[in-house]
Design a protein around this motif. Structure first.
Motif, PDB file in Angstrom:
ATOM      1  N   LEU A 113       0.828  -1.214   0.000  1.00  0.00           N
ATOM      2  CA  LEU A 113       0.000   0.000   0.000  1.00  0.00           C
ATOM      3  C   LEU A 113       0.860   1.262   0.000  1.00  0.00           C
ATOM      4  O   LEU A 113       0.504   2.252  -0.656  1.00  0.00           O
ATOM      5  CB  LEU A 113      -0.939  -0.007   1.203  1.00  0.00           C
ATOM      6  CG  LEU A 113      -2.120  -0.983   1.108  1.00  0.00           C
ATOM      7  CD1 LEU A 113      -2.859  -1.050   2.430  1.00  0.00           C
ATOM      8  CD2 LEU A 113      -3.067  -0.565  -0.012  1.00  0.00           C
ATOM      9  N   LEU A 114       1.971   1.241   0.722  1.00  0.00           N
ATOM     10  CA  LEU A 114       2.865   2.400   0.715  1.00  0.00           C
ATOM     11  C   LEU A 114       3.412   2.646  -0.696  1.00  0.00           C
ATOM     12  O   LEU A 114       3.477   3.795  -1.155  1.00  0.00           O
ATOM     13  CB  LEU A 114       4.019   2.186   1.695  1.00  0.00           C
ATOM     14  CG  LEU A 114       3.681   2.276   3.183  1.00  0.00           C
ATOM     15  CD1 LEU A 114       4.879   1.870   4.027  1.00  0.00           C
ATOM     16  CD2 LEU A 114       3.226   3.689   3.551  1.00  0.00           C
ATOM     17  N   GLU A 115       3.807   1.575  -1.375  1.00  0.00           N
ATOM     18  CA  GLU A 115       4.322   1.711  -2.744  1.00  0.00           C
ATOM     19  C   GLU A 115       3.236   2.225  -3.693  1.00  0.00           C
ATOM     20  O   GLU A 115       3.482   3.111  -4.521  1.00  0.00           O
ATOM     21  CB  GLU A 115       4.852   0.363  -3.226  1.00  0.00           C
ATOM     22  CG  GLU A 115       6.106  -0.101  -2.500  1.00  0.00           C
ATOM     23  CD  GLU A 115       6.548  -1.494  -2.891  1.00  0.00           C
ATOM     24  OE1 GLU A 115       7.695  -1.860  -2.584  1.00  0.00           O
ATOM     25  OE2 GLU A 115       5.739  -2.236  -3.501  1.00  0.00           O
ATOM     26  N   LEU A 116       2.035   1.678  -3.554  1.00  0.00           N
ATOM     27  CA  LEU A 116       0.936   2.094  -4.426  1.00  0.00           C
ATOM     28  C   LEU A 116       0.554   3.550  -4.171  1.00  0.00           C
ATOM     29  O   LEU A 116       0.388   4.338  -5.121  1.00  0.00           O
ATOM     30  CB  LEU A 116      -0.274   1.183  -4.192  1.00  0.00           C
ATOM     31  CG  LEU A 116      -1.522   1.485  -5.030  1.00  0.00           C
ATOM     32  CD1 LEU A 116      -1.236   1.304  -6.513  1.00  0.00           C
ATOM     33  CD2 LEU A 116      -2.672   0.578  -4.591  1.00  0.00           C
ATOM     34  N   ASN A 117       0.430   3.935  -2.912  1.00  0.00           N
ATOM     35  CA  ASN A 117       0.017   5.296  -2.588  1.00  0.00           C
ATOM     36  C   ASN A 117       1.079   6.322  -2.992  1.00  0.00           C
ATOM     37  O   ASN A 117       0.744   7.446  -3.392  1.00  0.00           O
ATOM     38  CB  ASN A 117      -0.301   5.412  -1.096  1.00  0.00           C
ATOM     39  CG  ASN A 117      -1.582   4.682  -0.724  1.00  0.00           C
ATOM     40  OD1 ASN A 117      -2.461   4.500  -1.559  1.00  0.00           O
ATOM     41  ND2 ASN A 117      -1.680   4.239   0.520  1.00  0.00           N
ATOM     42  N   ALA A 118       2.360   5.940  -2.888  1.00  0.00           N
ATOM     43  CA  ALA A 118       3.414   6.845  -3.337  1.00  0.00           C
ATOM     44  C   ALA A 118       3.344   7.048  -4.846  1.00  0.00           C
ATOM     45  O   ALA A 118       3.561   8.157  -5.349  1.00  0.00           O
ATOM     46  CB  ALA A 118       4.782   6.301  -2.940  1.00  0.00           C
ATOM     47  N   ARG A 119       3.020   5.986  -5.550  1.00  0.00           N
ATOM     48  CA  ARG A 119       2.894   6.088  -7.012  1.00  0.00           C
ATOM     49  C   ARG A 119       1.722   7.011  -7.367  1.00  0.00           C
ATOM     50  O   ARG A 119       1.816   7.815  -8.296  1.00  0.00           O
ATOM     51  CB  ARG A 119       2.672   4.697  -7.604  1.00  0.00           C
ATOM     52  CG  ARG A 119       2.762   4.628  -9.105  1.00  0.00           C
ATOM     53  CD  ARG A 119       4.067   4.029  -9.528  1.00  0.00           C
ATOM     54  NE  ARG A 119       4.264   4.131 -10.968  1.00  0.00           N
ATOM     55  CZ  ARG A 119       5.158   3.405 -11.636  1.00  0.00           C
ATOM     56  NH1 ARG A 119       5.935   2.549 -11.013  1.00  0.00           N
ATOM     57  NH2 ARG A 119       5.307   3.557 -12.939  1.00  0.00           N
ATOM     58  N   ILE A 120       0.635   6.887  -6.642  1.00  0.00           N
ATOM     59  CA  ILE A 120      -0.513   7.769  -6.866  1.00  0.00           C
ATOM     60  C   ILE A 120      -0.127   9.213  -6.560  1.00  0.00           C
ATOM     61  O   ILE A 120      -0.443  10.132  -7.318  1.00  0.00           O
ATOM     62  CB  ILE A 120      -1.709   7.329  -5.990  1.00  0.00           C
ATOM     63  CG1 ILE A 120      -2.225   5.958  -6.449  1.00  0.00           C
ATOM     64  CG2 ILE A 120      -2.824   8.358  -6.057  1.00  0.00           C
ATOM     65  CD1 ILE A 120      -3.258   5.349  -5.518  1.00  0.00           C
TER      66      ILE A 120
END
Length: 274
Positions: A113-120
């Protein structure tokens, strides 16, 4: 002959449940890694990239047709199918149990989730620039966390694989751009390769900045111990297989998208309706 046929049928019936179980595991891994939501973010990135291409290649022209074409190229179902199909092939002989155990754990899901949210968050250029400034400050201050991010990056060969992927995508775009002679893009294959290689230093520098700033921002909430635990997983045989599968899956997707964008751009430059 009859006994051979019966044996083959028995083998087939025996193996089918195994194949179903393996695919079930594979699908569970894709779910844990949130491949679908990640591809949705990449589609948003791609739509923005399409506008950047238009500004470079045909400034001042109406973009309704071009944007419709770009949107069709970044088709979520097709993108997902390419990525998961390639990943399934790469991971066919990999023991998925350690990966499923980790990525379905609380820490594993937090990391995903941290990786996904940073990408967003990086869809906003201001956020990306702020993350880059923070990363540079940490590097200049010789922050121990930056050293850990650097170790993670180097051990997983994130710079080189991203640079190669970007260059492959650029070359595919040129091939697509050359598909319509009316577009006036008449570089030979050798010229295309020369031009792509001339971009390598800039691609490498931008990749270094992006990867380090992205990881610095994404992993900020993690303790050093948690990040080290994740690093340790990536260095296992199964972890390395997963990294390779992710890069090959997304490289296949981006090469196909890039060539399709080149074809669409050549048609648009030649004055054809898209």
């Amino acid at each position: 002959m009859h006994s051979i046929k019966m044996s083959f049928c028995a083998l087939l019936v025996t193996c089918l449940p195994c194949a179903g179980f393996a695919q079930g595991q594979m699908n569970a891994l894709f779910e844990a890694l949130k491949i679908g939501p990640l591809i949705e973010v990449m589609r948003d990135e791609g739509l923005g990239y399409g506008d950047d291409l238009a500004a470079d290649l045909f400034p001042g022209r109406g973009l309704d047709g071009w944007r419709k074409s770009v949107s069709a190229i970044y088709d979520l179902d097709r993108m997902d199918q390419i990525v998961t199909s390639t990943m399934s092939e790469v991971l066919a002989d990999t023991d998925l149990d350690p990966l499923l155990t980790f990525f379905n754990s609380d820490l594993g899901q937090e990391i995903v989730l941290l990786e996904l949210n940073a990408r967003i968050a990086f869809l906003d250029n201001a956020v990306e620039e702020a993350a880059k400034a923070q990363m540079q400050s940490m590097a200049e201050a010789e922050d121990p966390r930056f050293d850990l991010i650097e170790t993670f990056t180097l051990e997983n060969d994130l710079i080189e694989t991203n640079v190669v992927g970007a260059m492959n995508a650029n070359y595919a775009f040129y091939l697509g751009l050359a598909s319509d002679p009316a577009a006036g893009f008449d570089l030979s294959e050798e010229d295309m390769l020369t031009d792509v290689w001339s971009q390598e230093p800039d691609i490498r520098q931008s990749t270094i900045e992006w990867v380090y700033s992205y990881l610095t921002m994404a992993y900020q909430p993690l303790s050093d111990a948690e990040l080290t635990q994740y690093l340790d997983l990536t260095l296992t045989e199964e972890g390395r297989d997963l990294t390779r599968a992710l890069f090959e899956g997304f490289d296949d997707m981006f090469v196909g998208i890039s060539q399709a964008l080149g074809v669409a751009a050549s048609q648009f430059m030649a004055g054809q309706d898209l």
